[in-house]
Design a protein around this motif. Structure first.
Motif, PDB file in Angstrom:
ATOM      1  N   ASP A 112       0.811  -1.215   0.000  1.00  0.00           N
ATOM      2  CA  ASP A 112       0.000   0.000   0.000  1.00  0.00           C
ATOM      3  C   ASP A 112       0.848   1.269   0.000  1.00  0.00           C
ATOM      4  OD1 ASP A 112      -2.364  -1.411  -0.061  1.00  0.00           O
ATOM      5  OD2 ASP A 112      -2.675  -1.308   2.101  1.00  0.00           O
ATOM      6  N   TYR A 113       2.039   1.205   0.580  1.00  0.00           N
ATOM      7  CA  TYR A 113       2.899   2.382   0.659  1.00  0.00           C
ATOM      8  C   TYR A 113       3.808   2.530  -0.565  1.00  0.00           C
ATOM      9  CZ  TYR A 113       6.220  -1.141   2.260  1.00  0.00           C
ATOM     10  OH  TYR A 113       7.004  -2.266   2.358  1.00  0.00           O
ATOM     11  N   GLU A 114       3.735   1.615  -1.509  1.00  0.00           N
ATOM     12  CA  GLU A 114       4.567   1.669  -2.711  1.00  0.00           C
ATOM     13  C   GLU A 114       3.765   2.230  -3.885  1.00  0.00           C
ATOM     14  OE1 GLU A 114       7.602  -2.041  -2.108  1.00  0.00           O
ATOM     15  OE2 GLU A 114       5.582  -2.520  -2.808  1.00  0.00           O
ATOM     16  N   ARG A 115       4.483   2.847  -4.812  1.00  0.00           N
ATOM     17  CA  ARG A 115       3.875   3.408  -6.009  1.00  0.00           C
ATOM     18  C   ARG A 115       4.642   2.923  -7.235  1.00  0.00           C
ATOM     19  NH1 ARG A 115       0.772   3.748  -2.795  1.00  0.00           N
ATOM     20  NH2 ARG A 115      -0.173   5.548  -1.818  1.00  0.00           N
ATOM     21  N   ILE A 116       3.955   2.820  -8.344  1.00  0.00           N
ATOM     22  CA  ILE A 116       4.584   2.527  -9.629  1.00  0.00           C
ATOM     23  C   ILE A 116       4.849   3.873 -10.293  1.00  0.00           C
ATOM     24  CG2 ILE A 116       4.313   1.438 -11.880  1.00  0.00           C
ATOM     25  CD1 ILE A 116       2.234  -0.457 -10.505  1.00  0.00           C
ATOM     26  N   VAL A 117       6.096   4.091 -10.690  1.00  0.00           N
ATOM     27  CA  VAL A 117       6.441   5.341 -11.371  1.00  0.00           C
ATOM     28  C   VAL A 117       7.074   5.028 -12.715  1.00  0.00           C
ATOM     29  CG1 VAL A 117       6.726   6.654  -9.225  1.00  0.00           C
ATOM     30  CG2 VAL A 117       8.704   5.569 -10.279  1.00  0.00           C
ATOM     31  N   ILE A 118       6.942   5.960 -13.622  1.00  0.00           N
ATOM     32  CA  ILE A 118       7.522   5.836 -14.956  1.00  0.00           C
ATOM     33  C   ILE A 118       8.679   6.811 -15.072  1.00  0.00           C
ATOM     34  CG2 ILE A 118       7.127   6.195 -17.423  1.00  0.00           C
ATOM     35  CD1 ILE A 118       4.166   5.503 -16.893  1.00  0.00           C
ATOM     36  N   ILE A 119       9.805   6.314 -15.601  1.00  0.00           N
ATOM     37  CA  ILE A 119      10.909   7.188 -15.983  1.00  0.00           C
ATOM     38  C   ILE A 119      11.162   6.957 -17.466  1.00  0.00           C
ATOM     39  CG2 ILE A 119      11.949   7.245 -13.688  1.00  0.00           C
ATOM     40  CD1 ILE A 119      14.074   5.258 -14.738  1.00  0.00           C
ATOM     41  N   THR A 120      11.750   7.913 -18.113  1.00  0.00           N
ATOM     42  CA  THR A 120      11.998   7.758 -19.542  1.00  0.00           C
ATOM     43  C   THR A 120      13.095   6.722 -19.788  1.00  0.00           C
ATOM     44  OG1 THR A 120      13.681   9.497 -19.601  1.00  0.00           O
ATOM     45  CG2 THR A 120      11.387  10.174 -19.982  1.00  0.00           C
ATOM     46  N   ARG A 121      13.050   6.141 -20.939  1.00  0.00           N
ATOM     47  CA  ARG A 121      14.091   5.190 -21.339  1.00  0.00           C
ATOM     48  C   ARG A 121      15.454   5.866 -21.305  1.00  0.00           C
ATOM     49  NH1 ARG A 121      14.832   0.493 -24.044  1.00  0.00           N
ATOM     50  NH2 ARG A 121      16.685   0.364 -25.339  1.00  0.00           N
ATOM     51  N   GLU A 122      15.519   7.095 -21.809  1.00  0.00           N
ATOM     52  CA  GLU A 122      16.796   7.810 -21.842  1.00  0.00           C
ATOM     53  C   GLU A 122      17.366   8.002 -20.438  1.00  0.00           C
ATOM     54  OE1 GLU A 122      18.982  11.776 -23.587  1.00  0.00           O
ATOM     55  OE2 GLU A 122      16.803  11.671 -23.687  1.00  0.00           O
ATOM     56  N   THR A 123      16.503   8.274 -19.460  1.00  0.00           N
ATOM     57  CA  THR A 123      16.974   8.442 -18.086  1.00  0.00           C
ATOM     58  C   THR A 123      17.689   7.190 -17.607  1.00  0.00           C
ATOM     59  OG1 THR A 123      15.180   9.986 -17.576  1.00  0.00           O
ATOM     60  CG2 THR A 123      16.253   8.920 -15.706  1.00  0.00           C
ATOM     61  N   LEU A 124      17.079   6.039 -17.816  1.00  0.00           N
ATOM     62  CA  LEU A 124      17.680   4.787 -17.349  1.00  0.00           C
ATOM     63  C   LEU A 124      18.902   4.400 -18.172  1.00  0.00           C
ATOM     64  CD1 LEU A 124      17.480   2.597 -15.248  1.00  0.00           C
ATOM     65  CD2 LEU A 124      15.974   1.335 -16.783  1.00  0.00           C
ATOM     66  N   VAL A 125      18.831   4.539 -19.481  1.00  0.00           N
ATOM     67  CA  VAL A 125      19.967   4.179 -20.335  1.00  0.00           C
ATOM     68  C   VAL A 125      21.177   5.055 -20.012  1.00  0.00           C
ATOM     69  CG1 VAL A 125      20.785   4.218 -22.740  1.00  0.00           C
ATOM     70  CG2 VAL A 125      18.568   3.206 -22.194  1.00  0.00           C
ATOM     71  N   ARG A 126      20.958   6.354 -19.782  1.00  0.00           N
ATOM     72  CA  ARG A 126      22.070   7.247 -19.477  1.00  0.00           C
ATOM     73  C   ARG A 126      22.600   7.026 -18.069  1.00  0.00           C
ATOM     74  NH1 ARG A 126      22.004  12.370 -22.670  1.00  0.00           N
ATOM     75  NH2 ARG A 126      24.024  12.660 -21.688  1.00  0.00           N
ATOM     76  N   ALA A 127      21.828   6.342 -17.220  1.00  0.00           N
ATOM     77  CA  ALA A 127      22.269   6.027 -15.857  1.00  0.00           C
ATOM     78  C   ALA A 127      23.017   4.698 -15.788  1.00  0.00           C
ATOM     79  CB  ALA A 127      21.075   5.980 -14.919  1.00  0.00           C
ATOM     80  N   LYS A 128      22.896   3.888 -16.805  1.00  0.00           N
ATOM     81  CA  LYS A 128      23.438   2.530 -16.796  1.00  0.00           C
ATOM     82  C   LYS A 128      24.904   2.456 -16.349  1.00  0.00           C
ATOM     83  CE  LYS A 128      23.966  -1.489 -19.769  1.00  0.00           C
ATOM     84  NZ  LYS A 128      23.782  -2.031 -21.114  1.00  0.00           N
ATOM     85  N   ALA A 129      25.713   3.345 -16.844  1.00  0.00           N
ATOM     86  CA  ALA A 129      27.146   3.305 -16.507  1.00  0.00           C
ATOM     87  C   ALA A 129      27.409   3.584 -15.041  1.00  0.00           C
ATOM     88  CB  ALA A 129      27.912   4.317 -17.371  1.00  0.00           C
ATOM     89  N   ASP A 130      26.490   4.261 -14.356  1.00  0.00           N
ATOM     90  CA  ASP A 130      26.674   4.616 -12.952  1.00  0.00           C
ATOM     91  C   ASP A 130      26.062   3.597 -11.992  1.00  0.00           C
ATOM     92  OD1 ASP A 130      27.968   6.916 -13.687  1.00  0.00           O
ATOM     93  OD2 ASP A 130      26.209   8.210 -13.416  1.00  0.00           O
TER      94      ASP A 130
END
Length: 79
Positions: free
Chosen positions: A57-75
């Protein structure tokens, strides 16, 4: 209370945000967990979850852009 240690990926401006604000973002926390800023989509996506997935109940589903995740991959650490 945990604290943000660092951003994972690049700042919103480097992903095309003209204002640098109100954009999806990822952060590593001092306790080793991650925090996500995204578009709230629980009502829209909850019925789409596979049978072996659920949320509290305290969790939420959120959407982030593909670019956000792909650009974060290296970190993102491997372990």
């Amino acid at each position: 209370m945990t604290q943000i240690v660092r951003r994972i990926g690049v700042p919103p401006r480097e992903r095309g945000s003209t204002s640098g604000a109100n954009c999806p973002d990822l952060f590593e926390l001092a306790d080793g967990n991650f925090a996500v800023i995204g578009t709230e989509a629980t009502a829209e996506l909850e019925s789409e979850l596979p049978g072996d997935a659920s949320r509290a109940d305290y969790e939420r589903i959120v959407i982030i852009t593909r670019e956000t995740l792909v650009r974060a991959k290296a970190d993102i650490p491997d372990a």
